[in-house]
Enzyme design. Sequence first.
Site: not given
Ligand code: GLA
Length: 661
Positions: A158, A310
């Site tokens: 991210e 995710e």
């Molecule tokens: C993002 C991050 C994860 C985690 C999630 C929590 O997707 O990539 O590491 O912090 O958020 O929702």
Amino acid sequence: MTSENRPTLHDATRGRVLFGGDYNPEQWPEETWHEDVRLMRDASVTSVTLGVFSWAKLEPTPGAREFGWLDRLMDLMHDNGIGVVLATPTSSPPPWLGRLHPDTLPRTEDGRTEWWGGRQHFSHSSATYRRYAAAITEDLAARYGTHPALTLWHINNEYCTYDYGDEAAAAFRRWLRDRYGTLDALNTAWGTAFWSQGYDTWDGVLPPRTPHYLSNPTQVLDFRRFTSDMLLECYTAERDIVARHTPHIPVTTNFMPLFFGVDAWRWAEEEDVVSVDLYPDPRDPLGPQHGALVQDLTRSQARGPWMLMEQAAGAVDWRGVNHPKPRGMNRLWSLQAVARGADAVCYFQWRQSRQGAEKFHSGMVGHAGERGRTYQETRQLGADLARIGPEAAGGGVRADIAVLHDWHAWWAGSQPGRLSDRVDHPVVLHAWHRALWEADLTTDFAHPEHDLSGYRLVVVPQLYLLTDAAIDNLLAYVRGGGTLVSGFLTGVADEDDRVRTGGMDARLRELFGIRTLHEWWPLEQGETVACDGFAGTLWSEEIEADEDTADETIPYKGGELDGLPAVLRAGRAWYVSTLPEPDALRALLARIAAGAGVRPVLDGLPADVEAVRRGELLFLLHHGCEPVTVEVPGTHTDLLTGATVTGTLTLGRYGAAVLRP
Ligand code: GLA
């Protein structure tokens, strides 16, 4: 990415829908790893993502390497038939990096340092950061490039960090020199004649650090472009390293959903696999529509199957109040992603943490463990995906409608100094997508300079900034027989955020049958403007139609704009100068779509049921709690149950069916 011979998502999935998630075994004793693998097998998990936040574990002191634990895990996964998405750990540098090299730490716009102790505390422009990131990436690729468990590279996590510090300032100046060549050109593009901002030397040019009052908007716009490009450079630097070691293994980095900070169109071109993280709010009645929007956008960026990297099995921990997913919702929303083109359904994270900032964020195995509902639902979903995966994976989602979206328009249009801070680009985008989603019309997304000729209808919720090339593209699209419908505040600015003569590009005005755009009339919270047959919200415009070219108008009724066009059409080009209330926008777009020859996925669907076709499969997804009956012409097999479906089908609470003719 660059070469046609690059591997694809199919090389990682091998014709299945991958199922799994981020796995952070460094948080657990080794006995737990074996328990994890037992549960993973029980839940039909086929993929885990390792190493996302492992930098301090892999390199506990500068230059050291601790690979033994990861060797054992890679082997353990392989021995159990589970593929590994291996991450470079570069999104969370170890504390020693910041301590020994403060130049790696980012600075906020008001000069504050972002310290270690959280994550993503790296400066994209720091040569030191990049050197250490490249070194650990190189060694990971060299060590695991031939490991049979490796299926996909996951670079960083991210990307999102801004930096206004000195090294970033120097990089910003280099970026600007490349863009403009001369200071004169920069002064012209930025309109520095306003407020005495003319630059006499490159050294005077800075990131838009906190000013006394309003920053130069083009400087801010360029800084957003620059930040996206610099983060992309960090990504491509690591990508090139792993690609050199393993040309046969695809590479991705996971986007945040509809994230403001990076131009995901541009980034997607550099990825073998486009992946996204998606967390709709379980309490939001429009959660599934937000999901559909992000899924449609990601599929369009991928130009085919994509990866849900995710999602949450239950609650997240970063909304003010965080609700679990009610029974059935996790499965339903996962099937929605598959319906809209995902070939991987993965989570943050496998096992819920007991410590750290995210210990109350759900995992596929929650604190309640194997007996908990969350794990039991994980298990059921794993079995469902194993069943439908081979039939669904790789299938295309056909859309006759493209919704246009562009980060540069978003960046330019969301700065202060506007007529209404209530006009929020994502809100407008969601409103228009919602209208199409509720009308059961499948949509792609596209960039305004993409080839649009394959679509029957192109929808522009709002593109405040349009380049000349984009305007040419829209005009050519309509000339070529396409139908275009545009929302308000579109085509206002050029690519330097200079207002186009007349307040809206002249060729667009002509296209839509507008003679003069006299004034913009923003609306207050809760205020509506009456139009013939519906109410407008958020915005309205004082427009004079061109009687020679406008073919149809729906007027404002009463008030200051009485009789002027709220909606107008010239030939196949429509302009909507307000945001109609949801039912009205849905009816309008359904009518325009029908006129363009676009049909809903299925006629007569109950309100809570979403239908999507992927390949030859028809997905029916029921977002409500009361049982509903759906008419489905013909005879099908429901791949989830094996049942034969003839004519009608009943779906219970959060029920789903995956029908094959
Ligand atoms: C993002 C991050 C994860 C985690 C999630 C929590 O997707 O990539 O590491 O912090 O958020 O929702």
